[in-house]
Design an enzyme around this catalytic site. Structure first.
Site, PDB file in Angstrom:
ATOM      1  N   ASN A   1       4.863 -32.940  31.865  1.00 51.26           N
ATOM      2  CA  ASN A   1       5.013 -34.101  32.200  1.00 51.26           C
ATOM      3  C   ASN A   1       3.866 -34.849  31.374  1.00 51.26           C
ATOM      4  O   ASN A   1       2.665 -34.616  31.643  1.00 51.26           O
ATOM      5  CB  ASN A   1       4.828 -34.382  33.674  1.00 51.26           C
ATOM      6  CG  ASN A   1       4.557 -35.871  34.065  1.00 51.26           C
ATOM      7  OD1 ASN A   1       4.760 -36.599  33.363  1.00 51.26           O
ATOM      8  ND2 ASN A   1       4.123 -35.971  35.178  1.00 51.26           N
TER       9      ASN A   1
ATOM     10  N   GLU B 239       1.817 -39.602  41.508  1.00 53.53           N
ATOM     11  CA  GLU B 239       0.870 -40.902  40.989  1.00 53.53           C
ATOM     12  C   GLU B 239       1.727 -42.223  41.107  1.00 53.53           C
ATOM     13  O   GLU B 239       1.295 -43.302  41.303  1.00 53.53           O
ATOM     14  CB  GLU B 239       0.639 -40.612  39.529  1.00 53.53           C
ATOM     15  CG  GLU B 239      -0.344 -39.523  39.499  1.00 53.53           C
ATOM     16  CD  GLU B 239      -0.525 -38.663  38.092  1.00 53.53           C
ATOM     17  OE1 GLU B 239       0.279 -38.939  37.151  1.00 53.53           O
ATOM     18  OE2 GLU B 239      -1.004 -37.631  38.261  1.00 53.53           O
TER      19      GLU B 239
ATOM     20  N   HIS C 284       6.857 -38.758  41.862  1.00 52.67           N
ATOM     21  CA  HIS C 284       5.650 -38.033  41.535  1.00 52.67           C
ATOM     22  C   HIS C 284       4.656 -38.943  42.382  1.00 52.67           C
ATOM     23  O   HIS C 284       4.624 -40.067  42.674  1.00 52.67           O
ATOM     24  CB  HIS C 284       5.347 -38.371  40.055  1.00 52.67           C
ATOM     25  CG  HIS C 284       4.261 -37.442  39.802  1.00 52.67           C
ATOM     26  ND1 HIS C 284       2.836 -37.927  40.112  1.00 52.67           N
ATOM     27  CD2 HIS C 284       4.062 -36.228  38.776  1.00 52.67           C
ATOM     28  CE1 HIS C 284       2.248 -36.909  39.469  1.00 52.67           C
ATOM     29  NE2 HIS C 284       2.834 -35.804  38.674  1.00 52.67           N
TER      30      HIS C 284
ATOM     31  N   LYS D  93       2.792 -37.957  31.127  1.00 56.85           N
ATOM     32  CA  LYS D  93       2.205 -38.955  31.967  1.00 56.85           C
ATOM     33  C   LYS D  93       2.047 -39.980  30.857  1.00 56.85           C
ATOM     34  O   LYS D  93       2.900 -40.162  29.739  1.00 56.85           O
ATOM     35  CB  LYS D  93       0.910 -38.612  32.491  1.00 56.85           C
ATOM     36  CG  LYS D  93       1.087 -37.420  33.566  1.00 56.85           C
ATOM     37  CD  LYS D  93       0.218 -36.914  34.409  1.00 56.85           C
ATOM     38  CE  LYS D  93       0.417 -35.892  35.244  1.00 56.85           C
ATOM     39  NZ  LYS D  93      -0.634 -35.640  36.254  1.00 56.85           N
TER      40      LYS D  93
ATOM     41  N   GLU E  17       3.955 -30.199  44.233  1.00 57.19           N
ATOM     42  CA  GLU E  17       2.666 -30.433  43.572  1.00 57.19           C
ATOM     43  C   GLU E  17       1.405 -31.092  44.656  1.00 57.19           C
ATOM     44  O   GLU E  17       1.306 -32.280  44.931  1.00 57.19           O
ATOM     45  CB  GLU E  17       3.044 -31.782  42.522  1.00 57.19           C
ATOM     46  CG  GLU E  17       3.854 -31.303  41.410  1.00 57.19           C
ATOM     47  CD  GLU E  17       3.411 -32.258  40.315  1.00 57.19           C
ATOM     48  OE1 GLU E  17       3.282 -31.482  39.242  1.00 57.19           O
ATOM     49  OE2 GLU E  17       3.448 -33.382  40.115  1.00 57.19           O
TER      50      GLU E  17
ATOM     51  N   GLY F 119      -4.447 -32.511  37.844  1.00 54.01           N
ATOM     52  CA  GLY F 119      -5.474 -33.017  37.137  1.00 54.01           C
ATOM     53  C   GLY F 119      -6.759 -32.936  37.456  1.00 54.01           C
ATOM     54  O   GLY F 119      -7.930 -33.121  36.929  1.00 54.01           O
TER      55      GLY F 119
ATOM     56  N   SER G 177      -2.429 -28.203  37.757  1.00 58.47           N
ATOM     57  CA  SER G 177      -3.350 -27.567  36.967  1.00 58.47           C
ATOM     58  C   SER G 177      -2.970 -26.030  36.764  1.00 58.47           C
ATOM     59  O   SER G 177      -3.662 -25.034  36.562  1.00 58.47           O
ATOM     60  CB  SER G 177      -4.797 -27.470  37.650  1.00 58.47           C
ATOM     61  OG  SER G 177      -5.458 -28.665  37.872  1.00 58.47           O
TER      62      SER G 177
HETATM   63  P1  13P Z   1      -1.964 -31.289  35.699  1.00 51.89           P
HETATM   64  O1  13P Z   1      -1.106 -30.181  35.218  1.00 51.89           O
HETATM   65  O2  13P Z   1      -2.625 -32.090  34.719  1.00 51.89           O
HETATM   66  O3  13P Z   1      -2.631 -30.799  36.961  1.00 51.89           O
HETATM   67  O4  13P Z   1      -0.896 -32.383  36.211  1.00 51.89           O
HETATM   68  C1  13P Z   1       0.122 -31.778  36.962  1.00 51.89           C
HETATM   69  C2  13P Z   1       1.315 -32.922  37.133  1.00 51.89           C
HETATM   70  O5  13P Z   1       1.050 -33.923  37.883  1.00 51.89           O
HETATM   71  C3  13P Z   1       2.519 -32.799  36.633  1.00 51.89           C
HETATM   72  O6  13P Z   1       3.624 -33.574  36.856  1.00 51.89           O
END
Ligand code: 13P
Length: 260
Positions: free
Chosen positions: A13, A105, A103, A15, A175, A181, A221
């Site tokens: 992903n 976010e 997601h 983003k 997640e 992140g 992560s």
């Molecule tokens: P990270 O791998 O950067 O922690 O992000 C995870 C994520 O949100 C994937 O959708």
């Protein structure tokens, strides 16, 4: 290790990173590092920003790369006055196979509700694409002992009115928000416990066949150094990778976790 029959799915992903030039370069570099044996063992998907999707589709077609094209988001309507939005039909036309839905976010920053997530899951399925339905708890919820109930609520709401056969074919990504992140990963045991819980929620709702078939990803992560241990857990069938998917060698090592 994922049960036989559930092919692991490693998804990147991206983003809001990488313009279409950078995206093309990343996919081409990735294609040099990932080989036929990898694609046989593992499904691989990339989820670029909308502006990159057409370019990546062209590269995947031209080079016959078996990387699955994904999107990060879509609207649930087919068309209309929704400035800035993209319809599932538009993604399907670009040969998009997997769409991330709900997601954290999108839920936290853009106010996506469980009802919207549910409408999107149905709209994506209608276009014969596969939703990657995301769920996960905040640190406060975890510390208050509410991780299981939060995830259960999100899954049941996201899958409301979705048939058992469709549920069997979809992907659910667990997640934990505190691990996204942050560099903090859930321990393999914690990730396994929560992914097993996700499967039990699906089992109670849709029965054994759907629960045994649905693929459950862990995200938060994931890195080359922890992918193998996470993927070694019984109920973890894949990884949804953010930061570590933006760099081809590292993402390739995650795809090749079975060799480490
Ligand atoms: P990270 O791998 O950067 O922690 O992000 C995870 C994520 O949100 C994937 O959708």
């Amino acid at each position: 290790m994922a049960e036989q029959g559930r092919k692991p799915l490693i998804s990147g992903n991206w983003k809001m990173h990488l313009n279409h030039f950078e995206a093309i370069q990343l996919v081409q570099t990735l294609s040099y590092e990932v080989d036929k044996d990898d694609y046989e063992a593992v499904d691989v998907s990339v989820h670029p920003p909308f502006t990159d999707i057409r370019s990546i589709q062209t590269i995947l077609d031209a080079d016959r790369l078996p990387i699955l094209l994904g999107a990060q988001h879509c609207h649930f309507e087919s068309k209309g006055a929704f400035t800035g939005e993209v319809a599932p039909e538009m993604l399907a036309k670009l040969n998009v196979k997997l769409v991330i839905v709900g997601h954290s976010e999108r839920r936290e920053i853009f106010g996506e509700t469980d009802e919207m997530v549910n409408a999107k899951v149905k709209a994506i399925l209608k276009q014969d694409m596969t939703p990657i339905l995301c769920c996960g708890e905040t640190l406060d919820e975890r510390e208050a002992g509410q991780a299981e109930s939060k995830v259960e609520t999100q899954i049941l709401a996201g899958l409301h009115g979705v048939g058992k056969e469709a549920i069997a074919g979809l992907v659910i990504a667990y997640e934990p928000i505190w691990a996204i992140g942050t560099g903090v990963t859930a321990t393999p045991e914690d990730a396994q416990t929560m992914c097993a819980h996700v499967r039990s929620v699906v089992r109670a709702k849709a029965g054994d066949e759907a629960a045994d078939a649905v693929r459950i990803q862990y995200g938060g992560s994931v890195k080359p150094g922890n992918a193998a241990e996470l993927m070694g857990q019984a109920d973890i069938d894949g990884a949804l990778v953010g930061g570590a998917s933006l760099e081809a060698p590292g993402f390739a090592r995650i795809v090749k976790y079975r060799l480490s």
